[in-house]
Design an enzyme around this catalytic site. Structure first.
Site, PDB file in Angstrom:
ATOM      1  N   ASP A   1      69.163 152.091   6.293  1.00 21.19           N
ATOM      2  CA  ASP A   1      69.044 153.499   6.682  1.00 21.19           C
ATOM      3  C   ASP A   1      70.327 153.981   7.361  1.00 21.19           C
ATOM      4  OD1 ASP A   1      67.873 155.982   6.873  1.00 21.19           O
ATOM      5  OD2 ASP A   1      66.853 155.567   8.756  1.00 21.19           O
TER       6      ASP A   1
ATOM      7  N   HIS B   1      72.695 156.454   3.537  1.00 23.94           N
ATOM      8  CA  HIS B   1      73.024 157.883   3.447  1.00 23.94           C
ATOM      9  C   HIS B   1      74.542 157.958   3.377  1.00 23.94           C
ATOM     10  CE1 HIS B   1      68.938 159.213   4.606  1.00 23.94           C
ATOM     11  NE2 HIS B   1      68.937 158.093   5.309  1.00 23.94           N
ATOM     12  N   LEU B   2      75.023 158.308   2.216  1.00 27.25           N
ATOM     13  CA  LEU B   2      76.472 158.414   2.033  1.00 27.25           C
ATOM     14  C   LEU B   2      76.813 159.891   1.864  1.00 27.25           C
ATOM     15  CD1 LEU B   2      79.307 157.495   1.435  1.00 27.25           C
ATOM     16  CD2 LEU B   2      78.591 156.759  -0.820  1.00 27.25           C
TER      17      LEU B   2
END
Lengths: 425, 307
Positions: A308, A66-67
């Site tokens: 994740d 998740h960026l």
């Protein structure tokens, strides 16, 4: 970048050099020489790295980071994420579209690729399946694919509407795109945030039963049977969904899946202190589920392990459990944590398959080959190095990890990718 | 005087049987005190206690405040029906602000499970949990067990059924822990949708038929339906709930033995119990309230001794 790596133990299943000790000469992003049984000396202008006792494998690819750039660069930016990834041994990271605005059109895909340009780590944008991640109308997947999106997902948001999922799978088949499904029937979850079990009952927390995941896994398998094409389940967590996917694979449906490192390392029993760093999606499930996930990894039902990695600032984490955001960082510590806590169960070869080989197959990326004249993209890791993960050596802009201050055995020590060589101190 | 094994009272889970016995013995003394013409003792003089309530409460807050005053503690009250987060201030900031005014103990009610544990990790003051979401409400469980002990002589071996919304009840969970530690047999009874699936793993009997549950028990603790904590509908209507789980005089009188009726309050009269049942001689609801003050005095007194 001119580099000589000496005496590296190669882990590259399928390669003739697999399980051999090799010297590699790399010049300008290409492997010019790879040799076993003989030592090379560095030509003038070449840097030498003595890799004795360390492993070298094709570069690792994280299929789920998740960026939060654009929108929440203070939690993690493309720049910081690339540094974290490199320190974790990853040469490429596939990033989810949960940004602000979401990656749901060509412009955002292009923004990410532009930001990533010049970094050692390759950013692989994943576009949204639905416009605004709203789960209603399909996003412009073809346009995003043309711009460089490698797959499509609504991130941690499950696609609740069966009709939307059906059309997404059908449409994706037409453009040979991959859809990721994060299975969870939210109507079953309600306001629950953790696994439903004795442990969480004792904590007074409402639970998410396994069935919330299983019904959507079952639904999507049946949808894929109808639509054809391919489907990847993101972060499965229950023993029963491992079984559902096992059966679907036996029926030769084009289905793959991954598991989050969190669900391999922890269970609902770890929540006894209401540590918000362990509030993750999907929830940490029972020991029985964790064992089934490990078994699924070993027997091939589960194809990939994902970090994740989900950076959250302290304002979102240092609060009451109910109000805390979901997620934990982990990109930098995937290998260290797996080797430390599951080193007896997961061999280096298996990890390379789950972290390097399979993600490339599933995302349709060219395999990295360790041979002369091949593109140089590799990871060096040490199974014996001891180190402590601290706030100081954590390269993420966020610090939401329950592994801080833990001593690890095993470390990703360097990557070579995009003609750059990065050694982690 | 021996000390409690814990510096805070966050949950019954953390108490030993000896702790509970000691709280009960101290309560016996304080109960004598509050029934004297001069109800006040100087035990907590110079101790300042903040009652911080992030959730609506009338009786628990008053009961704590009265207990503190009877012990001569200085008290301050902070109440906010909305959570601290919605006001833009974090829980730690809110409490630290109050503590900067040199407060020794914090009594906190909060809608989030684990909030007291979270606070205990971040601040120095002693914490008394006055209810944290659907987790624990330890002083309620202590006063319930104390009231059973008072009525029946002992808790050991008694059969107690907790009726109602177990899923959203902190009282149920604390009661289960406390009664089991003291050797009672515990059953829960309620609609299938309001019984946590894994509760039987806590060595609790589960029954969905009210009559069968009441025929089994010595004491029935009738919980309030927590509509405010239900995010979705777990049963069709209060009317239907009452048809299935409401206790009226006819049912009470038809039971083979005289059981004791408890209720943590506030009562929804006509929903979980009718007025006739609440006001009958089998009900010890008002004794519970009286014991609540004495129990809280004992808890505060014993914790203050820990310093």
């Amino acid at each position: 970048m001119k580099l000589l790596v000496t005496e590296a133990n190669i882990i590259a299943p399928g390669s003739p050099y697999h399980a051999k000790t090799c010297d590699l000469l790399v010049d300008n992003g290409t492997i010019t020489t790879i040799i076993t049984g003989k030592r090379l000396t560095a030509p003038r202008g070449f840097k030498t790295y003595h890799a004795k006792g360390k492993f070298l494998s094709p570069g690792w690819v994280d299929m789920l980071t998740h960026l939060p750039d654009p929108g929440f660069e203070f939690k993690e930016s493309v720049h910081s994420a690339c540094a974290v990834a490199a320190a974790g041994g990853f040469t490429a990271i596939a990033v989810t579209p949960e940004t602000q605005p979401p990656i749901h059109s060509k412009s955002e895909v292009k923004y990410l690729l532009k930001q990533a340009h010049g970094h050692a780590v390759t950013i692989l944008p994943m576009g949204a399946v639905s416009h605004q991640l709203a789960g209603k109308e399909l996003a412009e997947m073809f346009d995003m694919q043309q711009a460089g999106a490698v797959a499509f997902t609504d991130g941690d948001k499950p696609i609740a509407h069966a009709g939307v999922m059906l059309r997404a799978l059908l449409y994706a088949r037409g453009i040979d795109a991959l859809i990721l499904s994060r299975p969870e029937q939210k109507e079953i979850t309600g306001s629950a945030m953790v696994h439903e079990s004795k442990n969480t009952t004792l904590l007074g927390l409402k639970g998410i039963p396994n069935i919330a995941e299983d019904v959507m896994v079952a639904r999507d398998i049946e949808l894929l049977r109808y639509t054809g094409g391919k489907l990847h389940f993101s972060k499965i967590s229950s023993a029963s969904s491992v079984e559902l996917i096992r059966r679907a694979k036996k029926e030769k449906l084009n289905i793959t899946c991954d598991v989050s490192v969190n669900n391999l390392l922890f269970t609902d029993a770890s929540l006894s202190d209401y540590d918000t760093n362990l509030k993750v999606t999907p929830p940490l499930r029972s020991e029985n589920d964790r064992k089934a996930l490990l078994k699924g990894l070993k027997d091939g039902v589960i194809d990939v392990i994902v970090s994740d990695h989900n950076p959250q600032d302290t304002e979102n984490k240092s609060v009451e459990f109910d109000y805390s955001a979901y997620g934990s960082i982990g990109l930098q510590t995937v290998y260290a944590a797996l080797n430390t806590f599951l080193g007896n169960e997961l061999s280096a070869e298996l990890l390379v398959e789950k972290l390097a080989i399979n993600p490339r197959i599933i995302l349709g990326l060219p395999q990295v080959e360790l041979k002369e004249n091949a593109l140089a993209s590799f990871t060096l890791f040490d199974a014996r190095q001891k180190w402590t993960y601290t706030k100081k050596n954590n390269l993420s802009k966020s610090a939401n990890s329950c592994l801080l201050q833990k001593e690890f055995t095993g470390k990703a020590v360097a990557i070579y990718n995009n003609n750059q060589w990065i050694v982690t101190n | 005087m021996s000390k409690l094994s814990t510096r805070h009272l966050i949950g019954i889970k953390d108490l030993t049987v000896e702790d509970i016995q000691q709280i009960f013995e101290t309560t016996d003394n304080f109960k004598a005190v509050i029934n004297r013409p001069i109800k006040k003792v100087p035990s907590l003089r110079d101790i300042t206690i903040a009652n911080i309530f992030f959730e609506n409460s009338t009786r628990t807050r008053i009961s704590f405040e009265l207990a503190e005053k009877r012990l001569s503690a200085d008290t301050i009250n902070f109440a906010s029906s909305s959570s601290s987060v919605s006001k833009g201030e974090t829980l730690i900031d809110t409490v630290n602000n109050i503590l900067s005014m040199k407060v020794d103990m914090v009594v906190m009610r909060h809608p989030s499970p684990g909030a007291c544990k979270f606070l205990a990790k971040h601040i120095n003051a002693q914490i008394v949990n006055a209810g944290d979401g659907t987790h624990e409400h330890p002083t309620q469980a202590l006063l319930d067990a104390y009231s059973i002990r008072e009525k029946h002589g002992d808790v050991r071996g008694k059969k107690i059924v907790i009726v109602g919304d177990i899923l959203h009840s902190r009282v149920a969970l604390s009661n289960i822990f406390c009664l089991q530690k003291l050797g009672a047999k515990v059953m829960v009874c309620g609609p299938t949708t309001l019984i946590p699936k894994h509760i039987n793993e806590l060595d609790v009997l589960v029954e969905h038929n009210l009559r069968k549950a009441l025929e089994w028990c010595d004491v029935a603790n009738m919980l309030r339906i927590q509509l405010e904590r239900q995010d979705i509908k777990y049963f069709p209507s209060l009317r239907e709930y009452s048809m299935l789980y409401g206790l009226d005089r006819a049912m009470l009188h038809s039971l083979p033995k005289k059981i004791t009726i408890m209720h943590p309050g506030p009562i929804n009269r006509g929903v979980e119990i009718t007025s006739e049942v609440a006001d009958s001689d089998q009900s010890i609801i008002l004794q519970q309230v009286e014991n609540g003050v004495a129990i809280r005095m004992a808890v505060l007194y014993l914790l203050a001794a820990q310093g």
